[in-house]
Design a protein around this motif. Structure first.
Motif, PDB file in Angstrom:
ATOM      1  N   PRO A 192       0.813  -1.228   0.000  1.00 49.19           N
ATOM      2  CA  PRO A 192       0.000   0.000   0.000  1.00 49.19           C
ATOM      3  C   PRO A 192       0.842   1.272   0.000  1.00 49.19           C
ATOM      4  O   PRO A 192       0.508   2.255   0.657  1.00 49.19           O
ATOM      5  CB  PRO A 192      -0.793  -0.127   1.298  1.00 49.19           C
ATOM      6  N   HIS A 193       1.944   1.274  -0.746  1.00 52.26           N
ATOM      7  CA  HIS A 193       2.853   2.420  -0.746  1.00 52.26           C
ATOM      8  C   HIS A 193       2.604   3.283  -1.971  1.00 52.26           C
ATOM      9  O   HIS A 193       2.235   2.790  -3.045  1.00 52.26           O
ATOM     10  CB  HIS A 193       4.313   1.953  -0.723  1.00 52.26           C
ATOM     11  N   GLY A 194       2.804   4.600  -1.811  1.00 50.32           N
ATOM     12  CA  GLY A 194       2.582   5.539  -2.896  1.00 50.32           C
ATOM     13  C   GLY A 194       3.805   5.700  -3.783  1.00 50.32           C
ATOM     14  O   GLY A 194       4.944   5.545  -3.339  1.00 50.32           O
ATOM     15  N   GLY A 212       0.070   7.270  -7.857  1.00 46.23           N
ATOM     16  CA  GLY A 212      -0.917   6.355  -7.284  1.00 46.23           C
ATOM     17  C   GLY A 212      -0.243   5.387  -6.331  1.00 46.23           C
ATOM     18  O   GLY A 212       0.916   5.569  -5.930  1.00 46.23           O
ATOM     19  N   TYR A 213      -0.986   4.330  -5.968  1.00 45.41           N
ATOM     20  CA  TYR A 213      -0.499   3.347  -5.005  1.00 45.41           C
ATOM     21  C   TYR A 213      -0.191   2.026  -5.705  1.00 45.41           C
ATOM     22  O   TYR A 213      -0.815   1.662  -6.713  1.00 45.41           O
ATOM     23  CB  TYR A 213      -1.527   3.126  -3.893  1.00 45.41           C
ATOM     24  N   ASN A 215      -0.743  -0.957  -4.640  1.00 41.27           N
ATOM     25  CA  ASN A 215      -1.512  -1.993  -3.932  1.00 41.27           C
ATOM     26  C   ASN A 215      -2.277  -2.889  -4.897  1.00 41.27           C
ATOM     27  O   ASN A 215      -3.488  -3.085  -4.773  1.00 41.27           O
ATOM     28  CB  ASN A 215      -2.461  -1.359  -2.920  1.00 41.27           C
ATOM     29  N   ASP A 259       6.436   6.393  -0.880  1.00 38.44           N
ATOM     30  CA  ASP A 259       5.899   6.889   0.394  1.00 38.44           C
ATOM     31  C   ASP A 259       5.237   5.753   1.158  1.00 38.44           C
ATOM     32  O   ASP A 259       4.357   5.059   0.626  1.00 38.44           O
ATOM     33  CB  ASP A 259       4.860   7.987   0.141  1.00 38.44           C
ATOM     34  N   ARG A 260       5.677   5.560   2.410  1.00 36.41           N
ATOM     35  CA  ARG A 260       5.028   4.601   3.288  1.00 36.41           C
ATOM     36  C   ARG A 260       4.346   5.355   4.413  1.00 36.41           C
ATOM     37  O   ARG A 260       4.988   6.079   5.175  1.00 36.41           O
ATOM     38  CB  ARG A 260       6.053   3.625   3.867  1.00 36.41           C
ATOM     39  N   ASP A 261       3.036   5.220   4.502  1.00 37.25           N
ATOM     40  CA  ASP A 261       2.286   5.908   5.545  1.00 37.25           C
ATOM     41  C   ASP A 261       2.583   5.303   6.907  1.00 37.25           C
ATOM     42  O   ASP A 261       2.972   4.132   7.023  1.00 37.25           O
ATOM     43  CB  ASP A 261       0.776   5.841   5.264  1.00 37.25           C
ATOM     44  N   LYS A 264       0.956   1.951   7.938  1.00 39.62           N
ATOM     45  CA  LYS A 264       1.198   0.788   7.100  1.00 39.62           C
ATOM     46  C   LYS A 264       2.401  -0.006   7.601  1.00 39.62           C
ATOM     47  O   LYS A 264       3.276   0.511   8.286  1.00 39.62           O
ATOM     48  CB  LYS A 264       1.426   1.209   5.642  1.00 39.62           C
TER      49      LYS A 264
END
Length: 344
Positions: A192-194, A212-213, A215, A259-261, A264
């Motif tokens: 689920p990384h951007g 986008g992602y 995922n 990008d990792r939120d 996550k």
């Protein structure tokens, strides 16, 4: 008949059909290692990409021997690309197991593979996939041998007024006005990384576009459409610019951002990339002019040559520092046993 042709041309222009161009900004399939440089071992494998080899020994200065300068070469070969964390995520553990590799795709052939070890702690983290050096916009065509030595090409191109070595899928597209859309062929493994694409324009301005992602599972084309792109030319702001001496604007590929939120999962992350494409307006229309301004005045040649020299110095300084650091690095992996007679 001439009047009819002009009317048709104007109609096509007004409908937006003339200024839409599509180009491959970078194709990682073209960056496979295909020559072996500075490795004389018996089982040596290709370690550099012939088309993109750069020799930074020419900016190393006079304190190095010709032998040392001879090994100061690098290229855009996939294994040379860097993965750089932001400071909060830059630990030894994360960096050691974070790197790029050539990967073989059944569908595309050679692609860029990346392994990133994000922090396991719950905080927002970013990683940048960067080329080993800023891709030059004005590098002339060259003949490159199997040892990575470059010689001027037979083609009449100085990289400034003609095509440069890093166009056609190697990281640079020239004559770019407004970008309409960007696409990335990326292979996701349901992380689920951007993903963002980073471009650098001719003014030195870096721009990041969120694609986008990742995922999903398998190959997909992620697309960014410019929300400020005006499709109908009648609604555009019309301006008249001097034609000469104006430099032709360009864009360079300057990497990806991952990008990792914070909420996550961290740890290992793997993804693959085939290419980056752009759709753009031409900055300058190709016309058949009565007088060859540049051959007469040489203003653009002088101006862009200065930029090229600056690019080379920037590239050479960074690569030279890496070379010096590598020369200082310890080569022993284990302690050598002390002979019995010398033990205390």
């Amino acid at each position: 008949m001439k009047r009819i042709f002009i009317l048709i041309t104007v109609a096509l222009f007004l409908s937006g059909a003339l200024f839409a161009e599509e180009a491959i900004l970078i194709d990682f399939g073209k960056l496979a290692a295909d020559i072996t440089v500075n490795d004389d071992s018996e089982n040596a494998k290709p370690n550099q990409n012939r088309q993109t080899v750069m020799d930074y020994g020419q900016v190393a200065g006079g304190s190095y021997t010709e032998e040392q300068k001879g090994i100061m070469k690098t290229s855009l070969a996939i294994t040379n690309w860097n993965v750089i964390f932001t400071s909060s995520s830059r630990t030894v553990t994360n960096e050691v197991v974070t790197y790029t590799r050539e990967a073989t795709s059944k569908q595309w052939g050679t692609v860029l593979g990346v392994r990133v070890h994000f922090p396991v702690e719950h905080f927002y983290s970013k990683a940048y996939i960067r080329p080993p050096f800023e891709i030059p916009a004005y590098e002339p065509q060259a003949n490159i041998d199997d040892e990575g030595n470059t010689q001027p090409s037979d083609e009449d191109s100085d990289g400034i007024t003609g095509p440069s070595r890093f166009e056609d899928g190697f990281g640079v597209v020239k004559n770019v006005g407004t970008i309409k859309a960007i696409a990335v062929n990326a292979y996701g493994l349901q992380f689920p990384h951007g993903l963002s694409v980073i471009l650098l324009d001719s003014q030195g301005t870096e721009k990041s576009m969120f694609m986008g992602y990742l995922n999903y599972d398998g190959w997909a084309e992620l697309t960014w459409n410019n929300p400020q792109y005006v499709l109908d030319v009648r609604n555009r702001e019309l301006r008249i610019y001097p034609i000469y001496p104006t430099s032709t604007p360009f864009v360079k590929f300057n990497g990806f951002r991952l990008d990792r939120d914070a909420d996550k999962e961290g740890g290992d992350f793997v993804a693959y990339f085939k290419d980056v494409k752009i759709i753009y307006d031409k900055a300058v229309l190709d016309t058949d002019r009565d007088i060859d301004d540049e051959s007469l005045w040489g203003i653009i040649q002088t101006r862009e040559t200065a930029k090229k020299v600056w690019e080379m110095k920037q590239f050479g300084q960074n690569q030279l520092l890496r070379y010096l650091e590598g020369q200082k690095q310890a080569t022993e992996n284990v302690f050598q046993p002390t002979p019995a007679g010398e033990q205390q």
